[in-house]
Scaffold this motif. Structure first.
Motif, PDB file in Angstrom:
ATOM      1  N   GLY A 106       0.870  -1.254  -0.096  1.00  0.00           N
ATOM      2  CA  GLY A 106       0.022  -0.115  -0.055  1.00  0.00           C
ATOM      3  C   GLY A 106       0.553   1.282  -0.055  1.00  0.00           C
ATOM      4  N   ARG A 107       2.168   1.292  -0.242  1.00  0.00           N
ATOM      5  CA  ARG A 107       2.990   2.202  -0.063  1.00  0.00           C
ATOM      6  C   ARG A 107       3.327   2.899  -1.242  1.00  0.00           C
ATOM      7  N   GLU A 108       3.342   2.134  -2.367  1.00  0.00           N
ATOM      8  CA  GLU A 108       3.762   2.896  -3.718  1.00  0.00           C
ATOM      9  C   GLU A 108       2.901   2.102  -4.814  1.00  0.00           C
ATOM     10  N   VAL A 109       2.891   2.956  -5.956  1.00  0.00           N
ATOM     11  CA  VAL A 109       2.361   2.413  -6.947  1.00  0.00           C
ATOM     12  C   VAL A 109       3.209   1.041  -7.499  1.00  0.00           C
ATOM     13  N   ASP A 110       2.510   0.156  -8.139  1.00  0.00           N
ATOM     14  CA  ASP A 110       3.330  -1.089  -8.959  1.00  0.00           C
ATOM     15  C   ASP A 110       3.645  -0.788 -10.111  1.00  0.00           C
ATOM     16  N   PRO A 111       5.058  -0.439 -10.289  1.00  0.00           N
ATOM     17  CA  PRO A 111       5.626  -0.038 -11.523  1.00  0.00           C
ATOM     18  C   PRO A 111       5.332  -0.822 -12.745  1.00  0.00           C
TER      19      PRO A 111
ATOM     20  N   ALA B  74       2.413  -2.072 -13.384  1.00  0.00           N
ATOM     21  CA  ALA B  74       0.993  -1.530 -13.842  1.00  0.00           C
ATOM     22  C   ALA B  74       0.826  -0.053 -14.018  1.00  0.00           C
ATOM     23  N   TRP B  75       1.611   0.870 -13.585  1.00  0.00           N
ATOM     24  CA  TRP B  75       1.583   2.204 -13.496  1.00  0.00           C
ATOM     25  C   TRP B  75       2.152   2.705 -14.838  1.00  0.00           C
ATOM     26  N   SER B  76       1.591   3.562 -15.427  1.00  0.00           N
ATOM     27  CA  SER B  76       2.330   4.034 -16.757  1.00  0.00           C
ATOM     28  C   SER B  76       1.722   5.740 -17.061  1.00  0.00           C
ATOM     29  N   PRO B  77       2.239   6.219 -17.726  1.00  0.00           N
ATOM     30  CA  PRO B  77       1.823   7.892 -18.055  1.00  0.00           C
ATOM     31  C   PRO B  77       0.338   7.804 -18.536  1.00  0.00           C
ATOM     32  N   ALA B  78      -0.131   6.459 -19.181  1.00  0.00           N
ATOM     33  CA  ALA B  78      -1.283   6.545 -19.606  1.00  0.00           C
ATOM     34  C   ALA B  78      -2.397   6.552 -18.560  1.00  0.00           C
ATOM     35  N   VAL B  79      -2.126   5.903 -17.306  1.00  0.00           N
ATOM     36  CA  VAL B  79      -3.014   6.083 -16.204  1.00  0.00           C
ATOM     37  C   VAL B  79      -3.102   7.483 -15.741  1.00  0.00           C
ATOM     38  N   VAL B  80      -2.060   8.140 -15.548  1.00  0.00           N
ATOM     39  CA  VAL B  80      -2.086   9.806 -15.439  1.00  0.00           C
ATOM     40  C   VAL B  80      -2.933  10.529 -16.496  1.00  0.00           C
ATOM     41  N   SER B  81      -2.827   9.961 -17.745  1.00  0.00           N
ATOM     42  CA  SER B  81      -3.646  10.694 -18.734  1.00  0.00           C
ATOM     43  C   SER B  81      -4.915  10.440 -18.232  1.00  0.00           C
ATOM     44  N   LEU B  82      -5.569   9.243 -17.989  1.00  0.00           N
ATOM     45  CA  LEU B  82      -6.870   9.031 -17.950  1.00  0.00           C
ATOM     46  C   LEU B  82      -7.573   9.737 -16.530  1.00  0.00           C
TER      47      LEU B  82
ATOM     48  N   PRO C 150     -17.045  17.606 -17.116  1.00  0.00           N
ATOM     49  CA  PRO C 150     -17.990  18.685 -16.630  1.00  0.00           C
ATOM     50  C   PRO C 150     -18.700  18.111 -15.351  1.00  0.00           C
ATOM     51  N   ASP C 151     -18.910  18.808 -14.287  1.00  0.00           N
ATOM     52  CA  ASP C 151     -19.829  18.569 -13.221  1.00  0.00           C
ATOM     53  C   ASP C 151     -19.018  17.325 -12.356  1.00  0.00           C
ATOM     54  N   VAL C 152     -17.821  16.949 -12.573  1.00  0.00           N
ATOM     55  CA  VAL C 152     -17.237  16.081 -11.568  1.00  0.00           C
ATOM     56  C   VAL C 152     -16.861  16.820 -10.265  1.00  0.00           C
ATOM     57  N   ASP C 153     -17.313  16.367  -9.095  1.00  0.00           N
ATOM     58  CA  ASP C 153     -17.276  16.982  -7.780  1.00  0.00           C
ATOM     59  C   ASP C 153     -15.784  16.384  -7.311  1.00  0.00           C
ATOM     60  N   ARG C 154     -15.190  14.918  -7.276  1.00  0.00           N
ATOM     61  CA  ARG C 154     -14.128  14.446  -6.910  1.00  0.00           C
ATOM     62  C   ARG C 154     -14.084  12.938  -7.555  1.00  0.00           C
ATOM     63  N   ILE C 155     -12.872  12.626  -7.426  1.00  0.00           N
ATOM     64  CA  ILE C 155     -12.462  11.355  -7.738  1.00  0.00           C
ATOM     65  C   ILE C 155     -11.692  10.704  -6.613  1.00  0.00           C
ATOM     66  N   LEU C 156     -11.997   9.539  -6.067  1.00  0.00           N
ATOM     67  CA  LEU C 156     -11.193   8.484  -5.100  1.00  0.00           C
ATOM     68  C   LEU C 156     -10.463   7.754  -5.750  1.00  0.00           C
ATOM     69  N   VAL C 157      -9.215   7.862  -5.356  1.00  0.00           N
ATOM     70  CA  VAL C 157      -7.987   6.713  -5.520  1.00  0.00           C
ATOM     71  C   VAL C 157      -7.404   6.416  -4.398  1.00  0.00           C
ATOM     72  N   ASN C 158      -6.665   5.447  -4.484  1.00  0.00           N
ATOM     73  CA  ASN C 158      -5.654   4.902  -3.304  1.00  0.00           C
ATOM     74  C   ASN C 158      -4.771   6.051  -3.183  1.00  0.00           C
TER      75      ASN C 158
ATOM     76  N   GLN D   8       1.585   9.323  -6.025  1.00  0.00           N
ATOM     77  CA  GLN D   8       2.497   9.321  -7.490  1.00  0.00           C
ATOM     78  C   GLN D   8       2.266  10.531  -8.225  1.00  0.00           C
ATOM     79  N   LEU D   9       0.677  10.622  -8.379  1.00  0.00           N
ATOM     80  CA  LEU D   9       0.230  11.934  -8.924  1.00  0.00           C
ATOM     81  C   LEU D   9       1.080  13.115  -8.351  1.00  0.00           C
ATOM     82  N   CYS D  10       1.114  13.401  -6.960  1.00  0.00           N
ATOM     83  CA  CYS D  10       1.841  14.134  -6.575  1.00  0.00           C
ATOM     84  C   CYS D  10       3.382  14.685  -7.046  1.00  0.00           C
ATOM     85  N   ARG D  11       3.991  13.456  -7.332  1.00  0.00           N
ATOM     86  CA  ARG D  11       5.354  13.431  -7.736  1.00  0.00           C
ATOM     87  C   ARG D  11       5.544  13.703  -9.112  1.00  0.00           C
TER      88      ARG D  11
END
Ligand SMILES: [Zn+2]
Length: 267
Positions: free
Chosen positions: A143-148, A150-158, A166-174, A180-183
């Motif tokens: 639970g401490r890091e993403v799994d390299p 499985a993770w890719s720039p495409a996940v960030v793009s999505l 439009p109209d998105v309030d929030r998106i919940l993720v682990n 990882q996005l913060c980095r």
């Protein structure tokens, strides 16, 4: 009306055999994420469309507000245009909302949708695979890091595309995904505000849309604090991984809003 609503498929009033269909319109969205709720006038996401497939059709439900369904279809078209693999759509809400199998407290008002995050290239799923697929986690078992792997720039793009709907309030993720996005996100970081850490959510994101205009019985969540959320509030999630486990307190769901009784029962 926003431009993307023009592409909305006509409301589908026919449910699968043995299942109750949607309560007739006009649209009514009642309740809130803390209390549960219900929906009248729901429309359904088709099993397939440009850039998406639904999965687990025997245990999931794919009904939502017109804005939710149009938003998901718009996201899938955007993803397809960007060359991402077909999105795998899981639970939205039941035809009349209300409690879902599996104990979601949200997903009761047609405003929430779970979308798989695995963006590794793959062919479309067969009918059998759609029933049995288990979404791949983006996070290491600790639970401490993403799994390299499985993770890719495409996940960030999505995630970036979803945050801009439009109209998105929030998106919940682990929390490890948020970390990882913060980095990784270095240019426009404004959209990170929408991405919030939560338990689980390692294999899918949970998109929560705001109440549609004019729905006075629909309760919004409190707004997330300002900023990108890459701060002590995120670190809290990792600190708790080191803390001794606390006994879980049985959770008793609050009673559904009274106005939902007739809608959910079909009366
Ligand atoms: Zn969810």
């Amino acid at each position: 009306m926003k431009f993307y609503l023009l592409a909305l498929v006509p409301p589908i009033a026919v449910a699968a055999a043995g299942q109750i269909g949607p309560a007739p319109g006009p649209l009514r969205v009642i309740g809130g994420p803390a209390t549960g709720g219900c929906i009248a006038g729901a429309v359904s996401l088709p099993p397939d469309g440009v850039g998406f497939q639904t999965i687990h059709p025997d245990r999931s439900a794919f009904w939502g507000t017109p804005q939710t369904i149009a938003g998901l279809q718009f996201l899938a078209r955007q993803a397809a245009a960007a060359g991402l693999p077909s999105l795998l759509m899981e639970d939205i809400s039941r035809a009349r909302g209300g409690p879902m199998p599996g104990g979601h407290i949200s997903h009761q008002m047609g405003l929430d949708a779970d979308v798989g995050l695995d963006m590794r290239p793959r062919p479309p799923l067969s009918q059998a695979e759609r029933q049995t697929i288990e979404l791949r986690s983006m996070v290491r078992p600790d639970g401490r890091e993403v799994d390299p792997s499985a993770w890719s720039p495409a996940v960030v793009s999505l995630l970036h595309m979803a945050a801009g709907l439009p109209d998105v309030d929030r998106i919940l993720v682990n929390p490890a995904i948020k970390q990882q996005l913060c980095r990784e996100v270095t240019t426009d970081r404004s959209w990170l505000h929408v991405i919030r850490p939560w338990y689980g959510h390692a294999a899918h994101m949970h998109i929560h849309f705001r109440c549609p205009a004019g729905q006075d019985a629909c309760q919004e969540l409190a707004a997330p604090p300002p900023g990108d959320g890459c701060d002590a509030s995120l670190q809290w999630w990792f600190d708790r991984l080191d803390a001794p486990a606390r006994p879980t307190v049985p959770h008793r769901p609050p009673p559904a809003p009274a106005a939902c009784a007739a809608i959910v029962s079909g009366g």
